[in-house]
Design an enzyme around this catalytic site. Sequence first.
Site, PDB file in Angstrom:
ATOM      1  N   HIS A   1     -31.813   4.819 -32.222  1.00 48.31           N
ATOM      2  CA  HIS A   1     -30.856   4.300 -31.558  1.00 48.31           C
ATOM      3  C   HIS A   1     -30.167   3.427 -32.305  1.00 48.31           C
ATOM      4  CE1 HIS A   1     -29.250   2.003 -27.470  1.00 48.31           C
ATOM      5  NE2 HIS A   1     -28.838   1.692 -28.463  1.00 48.31           N
TER       6      HIS A   1
ATOM      7  N   HIS B   1     -25.040   3.412 -33.019  1.00 49.65           N
ATOM      8  CA  HIS B   1     -23.403   3.750 -32.685  1.00 49.65           C
ATOM      9  C   HIS B   1     -23.041   4.025 -33.286  1.00 49.65           C
ATOM     10  CE1 HIS B   1     -24.575   2.003 -28.634  1.00 49.65           C
ATOM     11  NE2 HIS B   1     -25.785   1.415 -28.888  1.00 49.65           N
TER      12      HIS B   1
ATOM     13  N   GLN C   1     -19.987   4.134 -21.297  1.00 49.26           N
ATOM     14  CA  GLN C   1     -20.310   2.365 -22.592  1.00 49.26           C
ATOM     15  C   GLN C   1     -18.934   1.263 -21.065  1.00 49.26           C
ATOM     16  OE1 GLN C   1     -20.812   0.435 -25.652  1.00 49.26           O
ATOM     17  NE2 GLN C   1     -20.478  -0.848 -23.579  1.00 49.26           N
TER      18      GLN C   1
ATOM     19  N   HIS D   1     -29.158   2.561 -21.816  1.00 51.51           N
ATOM     20  CA  HIS D   1     -29.037   1.118 -21.831  1.00 51.51           C
ATOM     21  C   HIS D   1     -29.700   1.302 -20.743  1.00 51.51           C
ATOM     22  CE1 HIS D   1     -27.144   2.636 -25.163  1.00 51.51           C
ATOM     23  NE2 HIS D   1     -26.995   1.102 -25.841  1.00 51.51           N
TER      24      HIS D   1
ATOM     25  N   GLU E   1     -30.063  -4.462 -20.622  1.00 54.39           N
ATOM     26  CA  GLU E   1     -29.020  -5.387 -21.365  1.00 54.39           C
ATOM     27  C   GLU E   1     -28.297  -6.725 -21.167  1.00 54.39           C
ATOM     28  OE1 GLU E   1     -27.000  -3.217 -24.239  1.00 54.39           O
ATOM     29  OE2 GLU E   1     -27.303  -5.286 -25.725  1.00 54.39           O
TER      30      GLU E   1
ATOM     31  N   ASP F   1     -28.916  -0.277 -33.424  1.00 53.99           N
ATOM     32  CA  ASP F   1     -27.911  -0.489 -31.789  1.00 53.99           C
ATOM     33  C   ASP F   1     -27.197  -0.389 -33.160  1.00 53.99           C
ATOM     34  OD1 ASP F   1     -27.420  -0.222 -30.104  1.00 53.99           O
ATOM     35  OD2 ASP F   1     -27.813  -2.750 -29.952  1.00 53.99           O
TER      36      ASP F   1
HETATM   37 ZN   LIG Z   1     -27.417  -0.113 -27.798  1.00 50.05          ZN
END
Ligand SMILES: [Zn+2]
Length: 427
Positions: free
Chosen positions: A64, A66, A160, A218, A221, A317
């Site tokens: 994981h 980005h 996102q 996701h 979060e 992440d």
């Molecule tokens: Zn993430």
Amino acid sequence: MNPAARSPFDLILRRARVEGRLTLTDIAIWGGVISQVTDHIDGEGESELDVGGSLVSPAFVQPHIHLDKVGTLPVLGRNASGTLAEAIEILHRIKRSSTAEDVAERAGVVIRQAVLSGTTRIRTHVDVDTVGGLNPLRGVMQAAKEHADLCDIQIVAFPQEGVVRDPGAAELMDAAMREGGDVVGGMPHWETDDESAREHIGICMQLAQRYDADIDMHVDETDDPGSRTLDMLIDATARNGWQGRVTAGHCCAMAAWSDDYAGAVIRRAAAAGLKFVTNPATNLLLQGRLDTEPRRRGLPRVKELLAAGLVVACGQDCVQDGFYPFGAADQLQVALILCHAAQLSVPAEIDAALASIRHSAAQIMGVRGYAIEPGCTADLVVLDSDDMHEALRLQANRRWVVRRGTIVAATSVTSTINRGTDRPVGG
Ligand SMILES: [Zn+2]
């Protein structure tokens, strides 16, 4: 060796220490696959590497990250407040102004950093929304292509900005899957209400079924104890027969849930075969910001998930973006952070932390043959240590990294203590 007679092995690692074996071991590789693991292999390989008793592990796995956002912090300024809200504001500015080439260049730096630290497989989430369109996806695809000799990269199409609250995102997600996305992402808690969150999950589930793809969302979060999207995802997984194909990332609200509710959700998650990724570095930094003491850690309940027999992997992440100013794309560092964040300290727990960047992360990416055994893929990391727990504690140097039987990275460090100028005492 007679130059006319080709060796049956491309590479032999000599005198390797392998977990679970009492004696030093030779590892022979042919065609990118481990062909022999035994005390001594006769004959020579096309290449040979004497690792001198160092520990050899399957190469690390990054489940994981980005990659479309990495390295953006120096471009558009720091997150002065340290909050998620400002991170998102920075993110929008970057997405509007970055070309695919910009994304590819920044991602490339981090991919090479990951390889140097022993990682040869990466799953990356990539924003797909009406702010940046498909530019982030195209940039990361370009970086993946440019580094195909070093690393496998799996792309998660990640909405996102939401799906329901970002009209046009669902169509872009479909286009992203057509263009090269491997896995369907999601972020249902980002929708404005529970009904939209359910719709978000439903749209992503349909997309996954259309492309026969796994799902990696996701989830929750947030510090909000009322966030229930993990529950919704479990429902959708069972209802659509997608058991074993769904991963839930972040899951921070679990830290705020009551013990009873968390226990019930974990049992249902186990029944639906969900897998989990925790991202302790970023979430320790971002979650619980508005708490007074005692402050929530914002992590999923790692020990409870492990006790329920669930797969728990650990991701980086973020690397130097609006959410998180640190990050070295180094999974051994991330595993050590996990130990502190989730209080993993006894040997079996440390083993679980090490699995979170190795076997468990490999399971999430659907890697087959992840071990040091004949028939397994020859992706290996040679650690400057003779014990895996010690390698974690001391963050051992990654001496060599092997991918598909080729040495793709090497690191050499010499440290010395000097007492006075004329009395070196070795190192
Ligand atoms: Zn993430």
